[in-house]
Design an enzyme around this catalytic site. Structure first.
Site, PDB file in Angstrom:
ATOM      1  N   SER A  76       0.833  -1.196   0.000  1.00 26.25           N
ATOM      2  CA  SER A  76       0.000   0.000   0.000  1.00 26.25           C
ATOM      3  C   SER A  76       0.876   1.258   0.000  1.00 26.25           C
ATOM      4  CB  SER A  76      -0.955  -0.040   1.188  1.00 26.25           C
ATOM      5  OG  SER A  76      -2.001   0.881   1.032  1.00 26.25           O
ATOM      6  N   ASP A 222      -5.719  -3.559  -2.753  1.00 26.43           N
ATOM      7  CA  ASP A 222      -4.734  -3.270  -1.704  1.00 26.43           C
ATOM      8  C   ASP A 222      -4.142  -4.542  -1.094  1.00 26.43           C
ATOM      9  OD1 ASP A 222      -3.564  -2.433   0.846  1.00 26.43           O
ATOM     10  OD2 ASP A 222      -4.556  -0.525   0.470  1.00 26.43           O
TER      11      ASP A 222
END
Length: 744
Positions: A76, A222
């Site tokens: 991320s 993600d």
């Protein structure tokens, strides 16, 4: 630990670190990646949204201590910071990018209104909600996320240009891995090749917020869902010692678990942290775990990223003595940094430009908007401007580019992906006005737009409106060239409208006016800021008396006329503009020799100019309309009255063949402390209005102008601005208003 103790701690640790560094200058000589006389160091950067800016502060300390990094993996925001660092950026450069970036813009993707095509700017006119839903034979379609990632990817492309031709992430200045999640299978995906910017964006695509990123046959989101601290990944890359930076996700206190959203967020945090703990348990005695003390800094608080950087550096300095054991000599570290810099390339010379088009539009629509890249050094600013122009058509989900170098030729490929919820769109709106004296009206509207009906970008549109002013509007908008400069625009309008006749402030009659209009217009767009158009129209107007004395005039007339207009529009938004200019000039001539029952000419000027400083906006707003000949019969009179149209007078109370009004509106945006329970922008303001209507031009004088003013509170909601206002005008006219919709 007390604050005074902390102040003493950091200089002490730095002194120890410097002593260790002095010893390292003599003991260690090999420092470049791949060297065999020192342990290989791997860097692990966790996800954490805005908290991930702390990674930059840690990297600054690692550079100060001359610690070379051989491998990096991130998740991320950790993938964003890690990928940029692996591309060869320094911690100082990263600090500028992360700390100075306009994250509000990067984490949105609809182009600013000033960058949209002039056609798309017109979509905002009226009171429709600025949000399109897709529609097809199966029903309504929704985007894959609130954000498509357009602006973020373009920014990442710019920052990774020196390594854009690198396909294998082991060939980057520092070998790198990004962690993503296959949203279909739930698998952890370790991205080790491809386009670096796309890999970083995939790793950060939080489900529901960012749309998933397709890489090959996988749909990725993600990586924090499956592995927020990718320790095992870096170990498998060949690292002997790991430096792990875990910015984590803190659990919410019970006081914030009072909604379904809060509980869902807490559940995800628990799952992510549990998986992170499993990875952290894999650390060995020689590894170093740094967990910055970020307090209540939230993952979504991107405005606090400078603070996060500072706190990351503070925490890293607490490990200075331990970290210094991994330091190398100044000469070796300079060689290490030089080896990284040598792998970064300058701007390439473009030999070929190709278009990869996934829409029904012709590739020429895209190619026409690309300027001056072939056989020149890449002009990044111009390329991004061209891409913004293409994206401003609001037809594509994303518009991006890639650069490849094969057989000695460098190719720039610009790719445009069709919206997954298009090409047919629905938009809804509501308009409400009430003066709290028995006069109120409302309208509900829906708009269907079919785009890409042909390769030049033709559009079909139909507006349906019910309420006080029922209306049907149908048009075909057809560009005549691939650059969308010239166009034709046939239209049909059916409308019913109630109008009130006043005498000495009293309502004496009400008419129902029904009009049917066919028009054929055409013109030229002037970039994305303006247009010129001319047209020919035919209308039939039927006026029927609903309330009042039967002797009052009513009946039907046919109107044939010519029209011409010029529009200039650069304002940033329609609801409450803060910058730009909106100007329009219009002229129409109704002629008996075209078959019209009446003959007249009218002209108008509209001007809007906001000036903004801080939380304050001053809006200059003028409307001037009139006939060119006083003796004109049959022309529909111009009217004033209602909110911001000589506020205090009833809507339509003032009628005449000439109308002019000037306004100054002041808006002050209230701080969050003033309205803590509201998440929507709130403004307090007031207006000063000067104007009148006249039957004859000779009557127009400053001496007979009317003055009015108002104070208001406005809530800038998703449905449009909601005004609560109180107004007074001359001759003791006063009124209160509730108004929902656009006033301009």
């Amino acid at each position: 630990m007390r604050q005074s103790q902390r102040r003493l701690l950091c200089p002490g640790l730095m002194l120890c670190a410097l002593l260790t560094l002095a010893a390292a200058d003599e003991a260690v000589t090999a420092a470049v990646p791949g060297g065999s006389e020192r342990p290989k160091i791997g860097l692990v950067l966790s996800g954490g949204g805005a908290r991930g800016a702390a990674h930059v502060g840690v990297l600054r300390v690692l550079e100060e201590l001359r610690i070379p990094i051989d491998f990096i993996a991130g998740t991320s925001m950790g993938a964003i910071v890690g990928g940029l660092y692996a591309s060869g950026m320094t911690a100082e450069g990263l600090g500028e990018v992360v700390g100075e970036a306009d994250w509000e813009r990067l984490l949105s993707d609809r182009p600013p209104r000033a960058q949209r095509s002039f056609r798309r700017k017109g979509d905002d006119v009226g009171f429709l909600v600025d949000f399109d839903l897709g529609v097809d034979e199966t029903g309504l379609l929704f985007p894959g996320g609130l954000v498509q990632g357009q602006n973020l990817e373009i920014e990442l492309k710019r920052r990774t240009l020196p390594v854009i031709t690198v396909d294998d992430f082991d060939d980057l200045p520092i070998p790198f891995r990004a962690i993503a999640t296959d949203i279909v299978s739930g698998e952890e995906i370790v991205l080790d090749s491809g386009d670096l910017a796309t890999a970083m964006r995939a790793s950060m695509s939080a489900p529901g917020i960012f749309k998933p990123v397709r890489i090959g046959d996988r749909l990725l989101v993600d990586g924090g869902i499956v592995n927020n601290v990718p320790i095992e990944v870096v170990r498998e890359m060949g690292a002997d010692i790991l430096i792990v930076v875990d910015v984590g996700f803190p659990l919410l206190p019970e006081s914030r678990l009072n909604s379904a959203l809060g509980i869902t967020k807490q559940m995800m945090t628990i799952l992510i942290n549990a998986r992170a703990k499993d990875q952290i348990d894999l650390l060995t005695q020689g590894d170093i775990l740094i967990s910055p003390d970020l307090g209540d800094l939230g993952s979504e608080e991107f405005q606090r990223m400078k603070e996060a950087q500072r706190l990351g550096g503070v925490k890293a300095m607490e490990f200075a003595e331990t970290l210094a054991q991994l330091s190398v000599s100044k000469q070796s570290y300079l060689a290490y940094r030089k080896s990284i810099e040598d792998m970064r390339q300058g701007l390439p010379r473009i030999d070929n430009v190709i278009v990869e088009n996934e829409s029904k539009l012709s590739p020429k629509v895209i190619a026409e908007r690309l300027t001056g890249q072939r056989e020149n050094l890449l002009d990044v600013d111009q390329l991004e401007s061209d891409i913004a122009d293409i994206y401003g058509l609001d037809t594509f989900e994303t518009v991006s580019y890639d650069i490849t170098d094969k057989s000695g030729e460098t190719t720039l490929a610009v790719s445009a992906g069709e919206k997954s919820w298009g090409p047919n769109y629905l938009r809804f709106g509501i308009n409400l006005e009430d003066d709290f004296e028995g006069e109120s009206n409302y309208n509900f509207a829906a708009r269907l737009t079919r785009t890409e009906i042909n390769e030049k970008g033709g559009e079909f549109r139909a507006d349906f409106q019910i309420g006080e002013t029922p209306r049907l509007f149908v048009e075909l908008y057809q560009p005549l060239d691939y650059a969308s400069r010239w166009f034709i625009n046939p239209q049909f309008i059916y409308q019913r409208e109630n109008s009130t006749l006043f005498q000495d402030g009293l309502r004496i009659a009400q008419f129902l006016s029904t009009s049917t209009t066919f028009s054929f217009e055409g013109g030229r767009q002037l970039g994305n800021w303006g247009e010129i158009r001319i047209g020919l129209s035919r209308s039939r107007v039927d006026d029927a008396l609903r309330v009042g004395q039967p002797g009052l005039v009513n009946g039907s007339i046919d109107i044939y006329g010519l029209s011409a207009g010029f529009s200039y529009d650069t304002i940033d938004r329609v609801a409450i503009p803060r910058s730009g200019i909106n100007l329009s000039l219009g002229w129409s001539s109704v002629r008996e020799n075209l078959g019209s029952d009446v003959a007249f000419e009218v002209a108008g000027l509209f001007f809007l100019k906001p000036q903004t400083w801080g939380d304050h906006t001053l809006l200059h707003w003028w409307d001037i309309e009139g006939t060119t000949r006083d003796e004109t019969a049959g022309v529909k009179p111009f009217s004033l009255g209602g909110l911001f149209n000589l506020s205090g007078y009833a809507a339509g109370e003032l009628l005449g063949k000439h109308s002019a009004i000037g306004r100054l509106l002041y808006y002050h945006r209230l701080g969050e402390q003033a309205m803590p329970v509201l998440s929507t922008p709130v403004y307090l303001g007031g207006s000063i209005e000067v104007g009148n209507v006249w039957q004859l031009r000779d009557e127009i004088s400053a001496e007979n102008t009317l003055f009015a003013g108002s104070i208001f509170l406005v809530f800038d909601t998703l449905l449009g601005p909601i005004y609560l206002a109180y107004a007074r005008a001359e001759e003791n006219h006063q009124s209160a208003y509730l108004f929902l919709g656009q006033t301009f």
